[in-house]
Design a protein around this motif. Structure first.
Motif, PDB file in Angstrom:
ATOM      1  N   SER B  89      -2.751  -4.974  -1.801  1.00 27.90           N
ATOM      2  CA  SER B  89      -1.611  -5.873  -1.999  1.00 27.90           C
ATOM      3  C   SER B  89      -0.345  -5.056  -2.223  1.00 27.90           C
ATOM      4  O   SER B  89      -0.387  -3.816  -2.183  1.00 27.90           O
ATOM      5  N   ASN B  90       0.725  -5.741  -2.493  1.00 30.31           N
ATOM      6  CA  ASN B  90       2.004  -5.099  -2.861  1.00 30.31           C
ATOM      7  C   ASN B  90       2.536  -4.102  -1.848  1.00 30.31           C
ATOM      8  O   ASN B  90       3.015  -3.030  -2.227  1.00 30.31           O
ATOM      9  N   TRP B  91       2.458  -4.413  -0.566  1.00 26.30           N
ATOM     10  CA  TRP B  91       3.030  -3.485   0.411  1.00 26.30           C
ATOM     11  C   TRP B  91       4.538  -3.374   0.211  1.00 26.30           C
ATOM     12  O   TRP B  91       5.218  -4.373  -0.011  1.00 26.30           O
ATOM     13  N   THR B  92       5.050  -2.184   0.301  1.00 21.16           N
ATOM     14  CA  THR B  92       6.502  -2.036   0.252  1.00 21.16           C
ATOM     15  C   THR B  92       7.049  -2.456   1.622  1.00 21.16           C
ATOM     16  O   THR B  92       6.300  -2.547   2.596  1.00 21.16           O
ATOM     17  N   CYS B  98       1.043   0.879  -0.976  1.00 20.97           N
ATOM     18  CA  CYS B  98       0.359  -0.350  -1.351  1.00 20.97           C
ATOM     19  C   CYS B  98      -0.491  -0.132  -2.588  1.00 20.97           C
ATOM     20  O   CYS B  98      -0.665   0.996  -3.045  1.00 20.97           O
ATOM     21  N   THR B  99      -1.009  -1.201  -3.097  1.00 22.32           N
ATOM     22  CA  THR B  99      -1.870  -1.152  -4.272  1.00 22.32           C
ATOM     23  C   THR B  99      -3.277  -1.556  -3.860  1.00 22.32           C
ATOM     24  O   THR B  99      -3.449  -2.538  -3.140  1.00 22.32           O
ATOM     25  N   GLN B 157      -6.823  -0.097 -10.601  1.00 20.52           N
ATOM     26  CA  GLN B 157      -5.851  -0.118  -9.512  1.00 20.52           C
ATOM     27  C   GLN B 157      -5.407   1.274  -9.132  1.00 20.52           C
ATOM     28  O   GLN B 157      -5.198   2.131  -9.981  1.00 20.52           O
ATOM     29  N   THR B 159      -2.645   3.410  -6.459  1.00 23.88           N
ATOM     30  CA  THR B 159      -1.499   3.285  -5.571  1.00 23.88           C
ATOM     31  C   THR B 159      -1.639   4.307  -4.450  1.00 23.88           C
ATOM     32  O   THR B 159      -1.881   5.484  -4.710  1.00 23.88           O
TER      33      THR B 159
END
Lengths: 167, 174
Positions: B89-92, B98-99, B157, B159
């Motif tokens: 998730s959390n793509w820049t 990402c995460t 998690q 990164t």
């Protein structure tokens, strides 16, 4: 305690991890003996943890636990413990009834991916230090002290020699 | 081509072996930081081998992008090797970071981090393994642990940051 379904990992994940443990032992120890002890110690801790009471392994395997004596414990190792860990059983068990046991594993999981032609050298011995440790630790969890060594007959078969020291 | 059957073993074998390894490393090395490094290095070597094993055992199509590669790694890779899945998730905006969240992290079952090892990243092998796998697929990355259940977070998690897309190295001239 709630019993959860036993999860599985691929055999290769364990193989890679063990291969790395063997390689990593070279960063720590300089002689083959010291490396062997290092890998065996990791196997021992693993076997002990797997068959100590907090593990789901033991509750799974415990169903058939009926020990009369030492031979029963070794049989339990060959059938139930091996089944829970590797999803197969030891193929043949021999004993002299004086504390020496020989366990034949015709398809040892740690050896199945090795090419049949590789030389049986120190590196292969190091790889086998791990299952030897696991056996030793598993037996220790059940109250038996044994020395364990492995011999390769023809890949991927090997036999484990157990010598149970009588107190 | 039919998918080859992947041999599987009891998940606790991996969990306990990993635990035994970390315990042994803590005895052998002076500081938590050195153990973290060692775990990362071992993970890297494992990750490289996992890619070959993964390709040999699945019908996965070639991934076209870094984003696709990370998603396959999280979904298919984690499932094949560890029997769990991870989510990305959390793509820049530039798709370079990402995460990765491992919901049911198999490594941390039965583990408690003692107070004297607060600096230990117990699961650091994940970082090395992901970095190694991605590097073999020509993505040079930085992978760091950002949340750790053993340090009180809700889940594990990591990164993943893409640093460079490596070119195919041509074979040296004779």
């Amino acid at each position: 305690m709630a019993t959860t379904a036993l999860k599985t990992t691929s055999l290769s994940a364990v193989e890679f991890l063990v291969a790395e443990i063997c390689r990593g032992s070279k960063d720590i120890a300089t002689t083959h003996d010291a490396r062997y002890k290092h890998v065996e110690a990791i196997g021992y801790r693993t076997g002990l943890a797997l068959f100590e009471s907090h593990s789901a392994c033991i509750s799974e395997a415990k169903k058939n636990m009926r020990f009369q004596g030492e031979l029963d414990v070794i049989k339990y190792l060959c059938k139930d413990m091996w089944q829970v860990i590797f999803q197969k059983q030891i193929d043949n068990l021999r004993t002299n009834h004086k504390g020496v046991y020989v366990l034949h594993d015709n398809q040892h999981p740690m050896l199945t991916h090795l090419p049949r032609t590789i030389p049986i050298d120190e590196n292969v011995q190091l790889l086998l230090a791990y299952p030897c440790g696991v056996i030793k630790g598993g037996l220790a969890a059940l109250g038996i002290t044994a020395s364990v060594s492995a011999e390769i007959t023809a890949l991927p078969a090997c036999k484990f020699n157990l010598d149970v020291r009588r107190a | 081509m039919a998918r080859r059957e992947v041999k599987r073993v009891n998940g606790e074998l991996f969990t306990m072996t990993y635990g035994a390894l970390v315990a042994q490393l803590l005895e052998d090395y002076e500081s938590d930081d050195e153990v973290n490094k060692q775990l990362d290095k071992m993970g890297y070597n494992i990750g490289v081998r996992m890619v070959d094993d993964f390709i040999a055992n699945t019908n996965t199509e070639r991934c076209g992008s870094f984003k696709e590669t990370c998603t396959t790694l999280a979904k298919e890779g984690f499932r094949m090797f560890l029997g769990v899945t991870a989510t990305i998730s959390n793509w820049t905006a530039d798709d370079k970071e990402c995460t990765l969240t491992i919901d049911d992290n198999p490594l941390v079952a039965f583990v408690e981090l003692p107070d004297e090892h607060r600096e230990l990243n117990y699961c650091n092998m994940y970082c090395g393994a992901i970095r190694g796998a991605l590097e073999l697929l020509q993505y040079r990355t930085r992978v760091t642990m950002t949340k750790d259940v053993l340090k009180g977070d809700k889940d594990t998690q990591l990164t993943i940051t893409l640093l460079e897309v490596l070119d195919d190295v041509p074979p040296p001239e004779d």
